[in-house]
Design an enzyme around this catalytic site. Structure first.
Site, mmCIF file in Angstrom:
data_model
loop_
_atom_site.group_PDB
_atom_site.id
_atom_site.type_symbol
_atom_site.label_atom_id
_atom_site.label_comp_id
_atom_site.label_asym_id
_atom_site.label_seq_id
_atom_site.Cartn_x
_atom_site.Cartn_y
_atom_site.Cartn_z
ATOM 1 C CD GLU A 33 20.457 27.995 26.376
ATOM 2 O OE1 GLU A 33 19.483 28.724 26.644
ATOM 3 O OE2 GLU A 33 21.377 27.741 27.192
ATOM 4 C CB CYS A 41 27.404 36.120 29.465
ATOM 5 S SG CYS A 41 28.969 36.982 29.230
ATOM 6 N N GLY A 180 18.805 50.983 41.456
ATOM 7 C CA GLY A 180 19.952 50.146 41.797
ATOM 8 C C GLY A 180 21.235 50.680 41.205
ATOM 9 C CE1 TYR A 183 27.942 43.235 36.704
ATOM 10 C CE2 TYR A 183 27.639 43.043 39.077
ATOM 11 C CZ TYR A 183 27.603 42.481 37.814
ATOM 12 O OH TYR A 183 27.216 41.179 37.662
ATOM 13 C CG HIS A 445 57.954 54.489 27.727
ATOM 14 N ND1 HIS A 445 57.154 55.142 28.634
ATOM 15 C CD2 HIS A 445 58.448 55.439 26.894
ATOM 16 C CE1 HIS A 445 57.175 56.440 28.374
ATOM 17 N NE2 HIS A 445 57.949 56.645 27.310
#
Length: 480
Positions: A33, A41, A180, A183, A445
């Site tokens: 890395e 992310c 843009g 999302y 519920h």
């Protein structure tokens, strides 16, 4: 020279998962890395943006809903942007530290530096301390993607920024132009508006999220953006910018005419491109297509037998959870397991206000694949007790099924906690569930999850908690 069984290049959500699974399967494994564990992310994308979205969602509720609930706050709520950014960074650091511990706990060697192929069996790793050679029997390329830069808007990540720079602002800008309306741009624009920023979105298409999400879901978010005061310019193209005396002047072409918008900051979110031009893939003989994606087969193997590719670099959809899935898959393929990439659906989530989440096909996609006779219906969150108690009633659950078999083909949700609700839809679609399977499964519920059950009931034509017109034809929609 270091030697490994498996070397993973890139420690994002695909790479670190591939490394962990490889080590679990008994391989001597290393991950390389160049920046930070967890990748884009975890450090400058998904995680920090959701932290900011969460904080501003709470701020908005305190400013607009608390009084109705009888929760009175004396005076204004002051936003300490430096502290907010510090808290956001603490979330990222905690997650990145967790990845580090996971790699260490699974005996994965972490090599810091820039990887480049010498050939199909060897790479070099360049770091601040020098260059070393690494050999491996197998390589997994997980080098991800980067923001697309457009002419005239070179990133300085301070004033003209990608999502990376926008997530680092420690002062609330007065005016932002977002180029843009995808999302990423809408997620950041939404939380900036809640912080009091004036936001203008420049979108080339005639609508937001066109071709990305169900059009009806996009309409709900568009209405909320309009209501919040976000200005949206459709059919618009950003042509250039210049630094004025007190602001940037952004030139936008709309309806054949140029318009100038003043802004303190410019956010460019027109998409991401795969890093297929990095790591010297050519030296290993790896085939890359004209868009920069590495060509892979159903096992995510490249044209070079011992080299695999996963995540953004391996094609659409460019989503973290798809990369993680592929990471596990490839490690198991190397081990000899009989696996291929055969997901029926990869869920997608847009963390706008309200959230949008989707699994499976849209109506247009279903018809294009030969499903001409469909059952389609929506169940509104306005009829869901939990949503009403949360004061978050915008949106609905929309289901699409094959009218001949009632097999669920697609679920599209816009509303509170859509990101969490969609997982039930993913499981249903993967298992080939019918509408009856969802409708007859007892949901607790009062929960938002009941909207899934009620959505299935509505699509079958006999909703309980909405007044529904009778289905005159199986191919027609049953809307409230």
């Amino acid at each position: 020279m270091q030697n490994f069984d498996v070397v993973v290049i890139g420690a994002g959500p695909g790479g670190y998962v591939a490394a962990i699974r490889s080590a679990q399967l008994g391989f001597k494994t290393a991950v390389i890395e160049r920046e930070f564990l967890g990748g884009v992310c975890l450090n400058v994308g998904c995680i920090p943006s959701k932290a900011m979205i969460t904080a501003t969602h709470l701020l908005h509720k305190a400013q607009h809903n608390f009084k109705d609930m009888g929760l009175n706050i004396k005076g204004n709520i002051d936003v300490d942007m430096k502290q907010l950014v510090k808290w956001k960074q603490s979330v990222c650091d905690k997650m990145s530290g967790g990845v580090s511990q996971l790699l260490k706990g699974n005996s994965v060697t972490v090599l810091k530096g820039e990887a480049e192929f010498k050939n199909s069996k060897e790479i070099t790793v360049k770091s601040s301390t020098g260059t070393e050679s690494v050999q491996a029997k197998y390589f997994i390329i997980a080098t991800g993607s980067r923001p697309i830069e457009i002419p005239g808007f070179k990133f300085d990540e301070k004033d003209i920024v990608s999502s990376t720079g926008a997530l680092a602002w420690d002062q609330i800008p007065k005016r932002v132009v977002t180029i843009g309306g995808g999302y990423i741009g809408l997620e950041i624009s939404s939380y900036l508006r809640k912080l009091g920023c004036e936001v203008t979105v420049v979108e080339a298409q005639a609508s937001l999220l066109a071709g990305v999400v169900d059009p009806e879901c996009a309409q709900v978010v568009t209405r909320k953006l309009d209501k919040s005061g976000v200005k949206i310019m459709y059919g618009a193209k950003a042509k250039g910018q210049k630094k004025g005396k007190d602001a940037y002047e952004v030139t936008v072409e709309i309806n054949g005419k140029d318009e100038v918008i003043k802004a303190d900051k410019i956010l460019v979110t027109v998409g991401r491109r795969p890093n297929g031009d990095q790591a010297n893939l050519k030296a290993a003989g790896i085939a890359v297509d004209e868009r920069g994606f590495v060509k892979v087969d159903a096992q995510r193997r490249t044209n070079v037998a011992n080299i695999f590719a996963i995540g953004d670099i391996a094609g659409q959809p460019m989503l973290a959870h798809k990369a993680s899935h592929e990471g596990v898959l490839v490690a198991e393929v190397i081990k000899g397991h009989n696996r291929v990439y055969d997901a029926k659906t990869v869920p997608a989530v847009v963390f706008t206000d309200p959230e949008i989440a989707a699994a499976g096909m849209t109506e247009a996609e279903a018809k294009a694949k030969g499903f001409t006779d469909l059952k389609i219906a929506k169940f509104p969150f306005g009829a869901n007790g939990r949503a009403v108690s949360m004061m978050e009633t915008e949106g609905f659950v929309k289901m699409i099924a094959d009218a001949k078999t009632n097999i669920l083909l697609g679920v599209h949700i816009v509303g509170p906690e859509a990101s969490n609700l969609i997982s039930e839809a993913v499981l249903a679609i993967e298992m080939g569930a019918r509408l009856e399977d969802v409708a007859l499964s007892i949901h607790p519920h009062p929960t938002l999850g009941e909207a899934m059950m009620e959505g299935a009931e509505a699509t079958l034509g006999h909703a309980i908690h909405i007044i529904q017109k009778p289905l005159t034809s199986a191919s027609k929609s049953a809307h409230a």
